[in-house]
Design an enzyme around this catalytic site. Structure first.
Site, mmCIF file in Angstrom:
data_model
loop_
_atom_site.group_PDB
_atom_site.id
_atom_site.type_symbol
_atom_site.label_atom_id
_atom_site.label_comp_id
_atom_site.label_asym_id
_atom_site.label_seq_id
_atom_site.Cartn_x
_atom_site.Cartn_y
_atom_site.Cartn_z
ATOM 1 C CE LYS A 179 -4.613 -8.774 -18.447
ATOM 2 N NZ LYS A 179 -3.720 -9.198 -19.445
ATOM 3 C CD GLU A 254 4.426 4.294 -12.119
ATOM 4 O OE1 GLU A 254 4.620 5.164 -12.992
ATOM 5 O OE2 GLU A 254 4.878 4.389 -10.966
ATOM 6 C CB CYS A 288 5.005 5.508 -20.224
ATOM 7 S SG CYS A 288 6.269 4.826 -19.152
ATOM 8 C CD GLU A 385 1.320 7.370 -23.905
ATOM 9 O OE1 GLU A 385 0.146 6.964 -23.755
ATOM 10 O OE2 GLU A 385 2.241 7.026 -23.177
HETATM 11 P P1 NAP Z 1 -3.503 -0.970 -21.752
HETATM 12 O O1 NAP Z 1 -4.332 -1.231 -22.931
HETATM 13 O O2 NAP Z 1 -4.034 -0.126 -20.673
HETATM 14 O O3 NAP Z 1 -3.100 -2.428 -21.202
HETATM 15 C C1 NAP Z 1 -2.297 -2.611 -20.072
HETATM 16 C C2 NAP Z 1 -2.746 -3.850 -19.332
HETATM 17 O O4 NAP Z 1 -4.094 -3.669 -18.906
HETATM 18 C C3 NAP Z 1 -2.723 -5.123 -20.158
HETATM 19 O O5 NAP Z 1 -2.366 -6.206 -19.326
HETATM 20 C C4 NAP Z 1 -4.170 -5.241 -20.596
HETATM 21 O O6 NAP Z 1 -4.582 -6.549 -20.863
HETATM 22 C C5 NAP Z 1 -4.888 -4.745 -19.361
HETATM 23 N N1 NAP Z 1 -6.244 -4.267 -19.632
HETATM 24 C C6 NAP Z 1 -6.788 -3.828 -20.796
HETATM 25 N N2 NAP Z 1 -8.081 -3.492 -20.605
HETATM 26 C C7 NAP Z 1 -8.349 -3.713 -19.302
HETATM 27 C C8 NAP Z 1 -9.524 -3.556 -18.492
HETATM 28 N N3 NAP Z 1 -10.652 -3.068 -18.982
HETATM 29 N N4 NAP Z 1 -9.438 -3.872 -17.179
HETATM 30 C C9 NAP Z 1 -8.288 -4.354 -16.659
HETATM 31 N N5 NAP Z 1 -7.151 -4.535 -17.377
HETATM 32 C C10 NAP Z 1 -7.196 -4.211 -18.673
HETATM 33 O O7 NAP Z 1 -2.119 -0.311 -22.139
HETATM 34 P P2 NAP Z 1 -1.084 -0.789 -23.222
HETATM 35 O O8 NAP Z 1 -1.547 -0.354 -24.547
HETATM 36 O O9 NAP Z 1 -0.752 -2.227 -23.033
HETATM 37 O O10 NAP Z 1 0.213 -0.003 -22.767
HETATM 38 C C11 NAP Z 1 0.506 1.253 -23.222
HETATM 39 C C12 NAP Z 1 0.160 2.291 -22.186
HETATM 40 O O11 NAP Z 1 0.868 2.018 -20.979
HETATM 41 C C13 NAP Z 1 0.621 3.661 -22.608
HETATM 42 O O12 NAP Z 1 -0.363 4.616 -22.298
HETATM 43 C C14 NAP Z 1 1.853 3.894 -21.763
HETATM 44 O O13 NAP Z 1 2.160 5.247 -21.554
HETATM 45 C C15 NAP Z 1 1.505 3.198 -20.519
HETATM 46 N N6 NAP Z 1 2.707 2.875 -19.748
HETATM 47 C C16 NAP Z 1 2.943 3.577 -18.606
HETATM 48 C C17 NAP Z 1 4.087 3.329 -17.884
HETATM 49 C C18 NAP Z 1 4.364 4.078 -16.630
HETATM 50 O O14 NAP Z 1 5.200 3.629 -15.865
HETATM 51 N N7 NAP Z 1 3.710 5.179 -16.350
HETATM 52 C C19 NAP Z 1 4.987 2.359 -18.312
HETATM 53 C C20 NAP Z 1 4.722 1.660 -19.485
HETATM 54 C C21 NAP Z 1 3.552 1.940 -20.190
HETATM 55 P P3 NAP Z 1 -4.605 -7.145 -22.371
HETATM 56 O O15 NAP Z 1 -3.192 -7.128 -22.826
HETATM 57 O O16 NAP Z 1 -5.142 -8.503 -22.172
HETATM 58 O O17 NAP Z 1 -5.486 -6.229 -23.165
#
Ligand code: NAP
Length: 482
Positions: A179, A254, A288, A385
């Site tokens: 997804k 991650e 990240c 962050e």
């Molecule tokens: P996010 O809100 O957690 O969303 C990531 C994914 O999870 C999206 O596909 C989102 O879907 C889905 N999602 C949201 N709510 C969910 C739920 N309740 N249950 C299951 N899936 C759900 O994060 P983001 O804002 O897109 O990304 C930024 C974050 O990712 C930052 O904290 C960053 O540090 C982290 N990140 C970490 C790494 C690493 O390798 N450690 C790499 C890149 C990013 P929708 O888009 O449909 O909401």
């Protein structure tokens, strides 16, 4: 068709078929540069995800049994398809996400490198024969694909975050339901189009878009889904770990970061500024592993700030598809407002704006690359962050003080330090509580190394030889009576 439209798919890919949501509902996807609608995607949910899991489950035995070299041949073809279409795939990524085209091309290339790396590593997914403690007995340790894997990925690297999961999973014979993020779904759906083109069997790769909760809920409920791998926020990661408990799935997480970037008096200052620029501003500060807190030792503080400000001012902001643009728009208005609130918090506590500090004249989701001086541990970004083009610079006196401030966070993903003292580099390796440490480098992601965090930044590794482990179960066979 030519250009990015070649790879734009407005349907889901389930059991080898391109399909809409059962309800017929769609979600519009916009270009962050101007809010123009690029297209729509299915607003799928539980029922579609369950069908995708069934398809992946049905495809698993055949795919896992496929001759290793036949399976890896598909990965090689996938690698070549990515590189043959690098320009179009990169443009699609820039149109939906906003990053400069050169960065998008780099993202497609590193995705292809992950595919190649894991196709190579899978040939070395060896077991062991371990000396038995008693006579007449042999101990064999063998490794096997875990089964169906669920993947949930974020918007900031919509192509390569899937590459790091798809490549090891497919290389060892797992099947997949993925997804992608709703804001940037097309680079994810493009993986299905590529997998179809190079001939992966039906049901091996399935991609669904729509309600995150409904899709994740279906993934969690089904015991056939043996593993969940997630990249995204720590908050959602925790929810998924809880959800995976009932069916005891393997999990890889991650999650968020809050990278410290330390510059010591003995550093090569030009190299440190160059490293800070790439670490801070790549992807408009939305990675990240972006430098979140820049700690500079008192002896070089002023000189460092001067150079950082000069280079920050020189960056061209605009549509990522224009020549020379180094900073595109931010992902959405919430992200813009988050940076504004962090700035307000910091300036109210004494930080000063050295450059930038407000929305860009281009309007919309554009924000001026910003350097703040006089940052302290009392400011919100010391714990949170930033995820935007805001570079706070802190001053420190001693190594102990710098390490203590660097570790003063729940996160533990990437960290960086610039120093010419070899002994210090070893001390930092031992004392910094981070999964990754860049010494004299601000750009450390590479396929050969295990990417991943500790503490609230998650568990599991992507890349390196360790990157296969998460997709393999280990079995032990005891043969007695020999
Ligand atoms: P996010 O809100 O957690 O969303 C990531 C994914 O999870 C999206 O596909 C989102 O879907 C889905 N999602 C949201 N709510 C969910 C739920 N309740 N249950 C299951 N899936 C759900 O994060 P983001 O804002 O897109 O990304 C930024 C974050 O990712 C930052 O904290 C960053 O540090 C982290 N990140 C970490 C790494 C690493 O390798 N450690 C790499 C890149 C990013 P929708 O888009 O449909 O909401």
């Amino acid at each position: 068709m030519s250009g990015y439209n070649t790879w734009l798919r407005e349907q889901n890919f389930i059991a080898g078929q391109w399909v809409g949501a059962d309800s017929g509902q769609t979600i519009a996807v916009t270009n962050p540069v101007n809010d123009d609608v690029i297209g729509t995607i299915p607003n799928a949910g539980e029922a579609e995800t369950l069908r995708a899991i069934d398809a992946a489950d049905a495809a698993f035995p055949g795919f896992a049994d496929m001759a290793l070299m036949a399976r890896l041949d598909l990965l090689w073809k996938l690698h070549d398809a990515l590189m043959d279409n690098q320009g179009d795939l990169a443009e699609l990524l820039t149109v939906e996400m906003g990053k400069p085209l050169a960065e998008a091309k780099g993202e497609i290339a590193i995705g292809a490198q992950y595919v190649r790396w894991f196709a190579e590593e899978a040939r070395r997914a060896k077991g062991e024969i371990v000396p038995a403690g008693v006579t007449g007995r042999r101990i064999l340790v063998t490794r096997h694909p875990v089964g169906v894997v669920g993947m949930i990925t974020p918007w900031n690297f919509p192509s390569s975050m899937l590459a790091r999961k798809l490549a090891p999973a497919l290389a060892v014979g797992c099947t997949v339901v993925a997804k992608p993020a709703t804001a940037t779904p097309y680079s994810g759906l493009a993986w299905a189009a590529l997998a179809e083109e190079v001939g992966f069997p039906k049901g091996v790769v399935n991609i669904v878009t729509g309600s995150a909760r409904a899709i994740a809920g279906a993934m969690m409920a089904r015991p056939e889904m043996r593993k969940i791998t997630f990249t995204g926020s720590t908050e959602v990661g925790k929810e998924l770990i809880r959800g995976a408990a009932d069916t005891l799935k393997k999990v890889s997480m991650e999650l968020g970061g809050n990278a410290p970037f330390l510059v010591f008096d003995d550093a090569d200052l030009d190299a440190a500024v160059e490293g800070a620029m790439v670490s801070k501003y790549r992807n408009m500060g939305q990675t990240c592993v972006c430098a979140n807190r820049i700690y500079v030792q008192a002896g070089v503080y002023d000189a460092f700030v001067e150079k950082l400000v000069e280079q920050t001012r020189a960056m061209k902001v605009g549509d990522g598809r224009e020549d020379g643009v180094a900073q595109g728009p931010m992902v959405d208005m919430d992200a813009v407002e988050k940076v504004e609130s962090l700035l307000e918090d910091a300036t109210s506590k004494g930080a000063e704006i050295a450059t930038g500090g407000k929305r860009h004249a281009l309007g919309g989701r554009f924000f001026e690359p910003t350097v703040l001086t006089g940052a302290t541990q009392a400011m919100a970004f010391a714990q949170e962050e930033i995820f935007g083009p805001l570079a706070p610079v802190f001053k420190f006196d001693t190594e102990d003080e710098a390490i203590a401030m660097a570790n003063d966070t729940v996160f533990g993903l990437a960290s960086y330090a610039y120093t010419s003292d070899l002994a210090r580099a070893f001390r930092l390796n031992e004392r910094l509580q981070y999964g990754m440490i860049g010494i004299n480098s601000g750009l450390i992601t590479t396929v050969e190394a295990p990417f991943g965090g500790v503490k609230a930044s998650g568990m599991g590794k992507e890349g390196g030889s360790q990157g296969l482990d998460d997709y393999l179960d280990t079995k032990y066979v005891c043969i007695d009576g020999i």
